[in-house]
Design an enzyme around this catalytic site. Structure first.
Site, PDB file in Angstrom:
ATOM      1  CG  ASP A  17     -33.108 -29.190  75.680  1.00 64.79           C
ATOM      2  OD1 ASP A  17     -33.985 -29.024  76.259  1.00 64.79           O
ATOM      3  OD2 ASP A  17     -34.128 -29.076  74.213  1.00 64.79           O
ATOM      4  CE1 TYR A  18     -31.337 -31.673  83.637  1.00 69.80           C
ATOM      5  CE2 TYR A  18     -31.465 -29.124  83.495  1.00 69.80           C
ATOM      6  CZ  TYR A  18     -30.315 -30.709  84.170  1.00 69.80           C
ATOM      7  OH  TYR A  18     -29.598 -30.409  85.146  1.00 69.80           O
ATOM      8  CG  ASP A 194     -36.355 -27.738  80.534  1.00 68.51           C
ATOM      9  OD1 ASP A 194     -36.604 -26.241  81.877  1.00 68.51           O
ATOM     10  OD2 ASP A 194     -38.098 -27.764  80.483  1.00 68.51           O
TER      11      ASP A 194
END
Length: 240
Positions: A17-18, A194
């Site tokens: 996950d960003y 994301d």
């Protein structure tokens, strides 16, 4: 619901996950030095913003102050005004307006960037992402205030969300290429905003996580570091 997505026998789910990619990209695109420095120094951006907004040392920021700064940080991306901020934070509308004014004094280039994007949309009829993808805004010069305001918010927001989409798509292509080149049996399952989800053989999770993180964090060249948090588990809930 995430607990229902279970890895196969002898396999694990990887979630990558960003971290705060939209805030990192708005700092990058706007060239806002104060925000860029905070990210480069590895600071908690919400605590850092709160420190500047409330004029207190970073280590003395309270949970409430951090929470309010977080609301402003994300609200700005969506063009939130004093009314919306007041609704979310419990502040009066006057207090919310003061906070937004203080925010733009803290990050002056953000205000300039937002005005510039709206003007660009008025002049050209579109705005662009970090990779030049266009979002056309046919209502930007509308005589209807509500319709025009919505288009103006999109003029600010689309390049940020669109750039985040650009970055993760490039990362997905790179990861797919590298998984094949390294003959790994890890499979890319799903993109959710994301976050990317994978299923990997249990013995290969460490190698896969390193490959995935590296590809995602280096998908595009930026002065603001793009950070990825990865987790591993028997199901999506454990990995997330």
């Amino acid at each position: 619901i995430r607990g229902a997505f279970v890895a196969g026998v002898g396999k694990k789910i990887i979630s990558a996950d960003y971290s705060q990619i939209e805030l990192r990209l708005i700092a990058e695109i706007s060239g806002e030095e104060n925000m860029i420095k905070a990210f480069q120094n590895g600071e908690d951006i919400h605590a850092s913003t709160a420190s500047k907004l409330f004029g207190v040392p970073l280590e003395e920021v309270t949970k409430t102050q951090r929470s309010q700064a977080k609301t402003v940080n994300f609200g700005i991306i969506y063009g939130q005004g004093a009314f919306g901020l007041a609704e979310q934070t419990g502040l009066s509308r006057g207090e919310a307006k003061k906070m937004i004014d203080a925010y733009f004094e803290t990050y002056p280039k953000l205000k300039h960037y937002m005005a510039e994007q709206v003007q660009k949309a008025r002049d050209l009829g579109y705005v662009e992402t970090i990779l030049g993808r266009k979002r056309h805004l046919k209502d930007i010069n509308s005589g209807n205030f509500v319709v025009k305001s919505h288009a103006e918010r999109n003029a600010v927001n689309a390049p940020i969300q669109g750039s985040a989409a650009d970055v993760i798509k490039i990362a997905m292509i790179r990861i797919d290429d590298e998984l094949q080149q390294n003959k790994l049996k890890t499979k890319m399952l799903l993109q959710v905003h994301d976050e990317l989800l994978f299923e990997a053989p249990e013995e290969a999770t460490e190698v896969a996580v390193d490959l995935i993180k590296n590809a995602m964090e280096n998908a595009v060249e930026t002065s603001v570091p793009l950070l990825v948090e990865a987790g591993v588990g028997d199901n999506w809930l454990e990995a997330h």
